[in-house]
Write a protein that holds these residues in place. Structure first.
Motif, PDB file in Angstrom:
ATOM      1  N   GLY A  20      90.444 -14.345  34.158  1.00  0.00           N
ATOM      2  CA  GLY A  20      90.730 -13.083  34.814  1.00  0.00           C
ATOM      3  C   GLY A  20      90.850 -11.915  33.845  1.00  0.00           C
ATOM      4  N   ASP A  21      90.975 -12.195  32.549  1.00  0.00           N
ATOM      5  CA  ASP A  21      91.048 -11.117  31.558  1.00  0.00           C
ATOM      6  C   ASP A  21      89.724 -10.371  31.502  1.00  0.00           C
ATOM      7  N   LYS A  22      89.811  -9.077  31.261  1.00  0.00           N
ATOM      8  CA  LYS A  22      88.627  -8.247  31.119  1.00  0.00           C
ATOM      9  C   LYS A  22      88.453  -7.903  29.642  1.00  0.00           C
ATOM     10  N   LEU A  23      87.290  -8.248  29.098  1.00  0.00           N
ATOM     11  CA  LEU A  23      86.994  -8.014  27.694  1.00  0.00           C
ATOM     12  C   LEU A  23      85.987  -6.884  27.568  1.00  0.00           C
ATOM     13  N   GLU A  24      86.168  -6.059  26.550  1.00  0.00           N
ATOM     14  CA  GLU A  24      85.217  -5.004  26.239  1.00  0.00           C
ATOM     15  C   GLU A  24      84.898  -5.108  24.753  1.00  0.00           C
ATOM     16  N   ILE A  25      83.615  -5.333  24.456  1.00  0.00           N
ATOM     17  CA  ILE A  25      83.171  -5.493  23.070  1.00  0.00           C
ATOM     18  C   ILE A  25      82.196  -4.375  22.764  1.00  0.00           C
ATOM     19  N   MET A  63      93.110 -20.001  24.873  1.00  0.00           N
ATOM     20  CA  MET A  63      92.140 -20.109  23.801  1.00  0.00           C
ATOM     21  C   MET A  63      92.128 -18.796  23.023  1.00  0.00           C
ATOM     22  N   ARG A  64      91.975 -18.895  21.722  1.00  0.00           N
ATOM     23  CA  ARG A  64      91.904 -17.703  20.873  1.00  0.00           C
ATOM     24  C   ARG A  64      90.680 -16.873  21.235  1.00  0.00           C
ATOM     25  N   LEU A  65      90.818 -15.569  21.122  1.00  0.00           N
ATOM     26  CA  LEU A  65      89.743 -14.644  21.463  1.00  0.00           C
ATOM     27  C   LEU A  65      88.489 -14.886  20.632  1.00  0.00           C
ATOM     28  N   ASP A  66      88.628 -15.040  19.322  1.00  0.00           N
ATOM     29  CA  ASP A  66      87.437 -15.237  18.488  1.00  0.00           C
ATOM     30  C   ASP A  66      86.704 -16.528  18.848  1.00  0.00           C
ATOM     31  N   LYS A  67      87.450 -17.572  19.169  1.00  0.00           N
ATOM     32  CA  LYS A  67      86.823 -18.838  19.560  1.00  0.00           C
ATOM     33  C   LYS A  67      86.144 -18.702  20.920  1.00  0.00           C
ATOM     34  N   TYR A  68      86.781 -18.007  21.851  1.00  0.00           N
ATOM     35  CA  TYR A  68      86.180 -17.805  23.172  1.00  0.00           C
ATOM     36  C   TYR A  68      84.851 -17.065  23.060  1.00  0.00           C
ATOM     37  N   LEU A  69      84.817 -16.001  22.253  1.00  0.00           N
ATOM     38  CA  LEU A  69      83.586 -15.230  22.093  1.00  0.00           C
ATOM     39  C   LEU A  69      82.460 -16.099  21.537  1.00  0.00           C
ATOM     40  N   LYS A  70      82.800 -17.023  20.652  1.00  0.00           N
ATOM     41  CA  LYS A  70      81.796 -17.925  20.076  1.00  0.00           C
ATOM     42  C   LYS A  70      81.365 -18.986  21.085  1.00  0.00           C
ATOM     43  N   VAL A  71      82.312 -19.644  21.740  1.00  0.00           N
ATOM     44  CA  VAL A  71      81.987 -20.713  22.687  1.00  0.00           C
ATOM     45  C   VAL A  71      81.178 -20.170  23.868  1.00  0.00           C
ATOM     46  N   ALA A  72      81.529 -18.965  24.333  1.00  0.00           N
ATOM     47  CA  ALA A  72      80.809 -18.349  25.458  1.00  0.00           C
ATOM     48  C   ALA A  72      79.474 -17.753  25.017  1.00  0.00           C
ATOM     49  N   ARG A  73      79.222 -17.792  23.712  1.00  0.00           N
ATOM     50  CA  ARG A  73      77.986 -17.278  23.120  1.00  0.00           C
ATOM     51  C   ARG A  73      77.791 -15.783  23.365  1.00  0.00           C
ATOM     52  N   ILE A  74      78.898 -15.049  23.394  1.00  0.00           N
ATOM     53  CA  ILE A  74      78.832 -13.586  23.436  1.00  0.00           C
ATOM     54  C   ILE A  74      78.561 -13.097  22.019  1.00  0.00           C
ATOM     55  N   ILE A  75      79.221 -13.725  21.042  1.00  0.00           N
ATOM     56  CA  ILE A  75      78.965 -13.482  19.627  1.00  0.00           C
ATOM     57  C   ILE A  75      78.618 -14.839  19.022  1.00  0.00           C
ATOM     58  N   LYS A  76      77.585 -14.889  18.187  1.00  0.00           N
ATOM     59  CA  LYS A  76      77.041 -16.171  17.734  1.00  0.00           C
ATOM     60  C   LYS A  76      77.936 -16.960  16.796  1.00  0.00           C
ATOM     61  N   ARG A  77      78.699 -16.287  15.927  1.00  0.00           N
ATOM     62  CA  ARG A  77      79.541 -17.006  14.972  1.00  0.00           C
ATOM     63  C   ARG A  77      80.985 -16.545  15.086  1.00  0.00           C
ATOM     64  N   ARG A  78      81.900 -17.467  14.859  1.00  0.00           N
ATOM     65  CA  ARG A  78      83.326 -17.167  14.973  1.00  0.00           C
ATOM     66  C   ARG A  78      83.768 -16.169  13.912  1.00  0.00           C
ATOM     67  N   THR A  79      83.208 -16.251  12.714  1.00  0.00           N
ATOM     68  CA  THR A  79      83.596 -15.305  11.667  1.00  0.00           C
ATOM     69  C   THR A  79      83.178 -13.880  12.033  1.00  0.00           C
TER      70      THR A  79
END
Length: 80
Positions: A44-49, A1-17
C-alpha cells in the motif's frame, strides 16, 4: 522489507547498490517523505523514484523475498 532490497527484487532498479545510492542522494520518496535505504516498505506504500527529470510513481502491491523476472511486475502498480 528494506526499501533498497524491494527496489532490486521488484526490478525497478537493477542492483541493490544503485538503489542504495539513489536513496542516499534523496531521489526516493515513500508516501511523500524522503526515504533512506533501510526504510521498511509495506503493501500500500506509494513510492516515487526520480530518474533524471522524470519521476516514476508506483504503489506496492506485493512483497516477496524472491520472485522470477516475469512475476516481478506484479509487485507494484504504476501510478499516473
Amino acid at each position: 522489507m528494506r526499501l533498497d532490497k524491494y527496489l532490486k527484487v521488484a526490478r525497478i532498479i537493477k542492483r541493490r547498490t544503485v538503489a542504495k545510492e539513489a536513496c542516499d542522494k534523496g531521489r526516493v520518496f515513500v508516501n511523500g517523505s524522503t526515504a533512506k535505504a533501510g526504510t521498511e516498505v509495506e503493501i500500500g506504500d506509494k513510492l516515487e523514484i526520480h530518474f533524471g527529470d522524470r519521476p516514476l510513481k508506483v504503489e506496492v502491491t506485493q512483497i516477496s523475498e524472491h520472485v522470477k523476472k516475469e512475476e516481478a511486475k506484479e509487485m507494484f502498480r504504476l501510478i499516473e
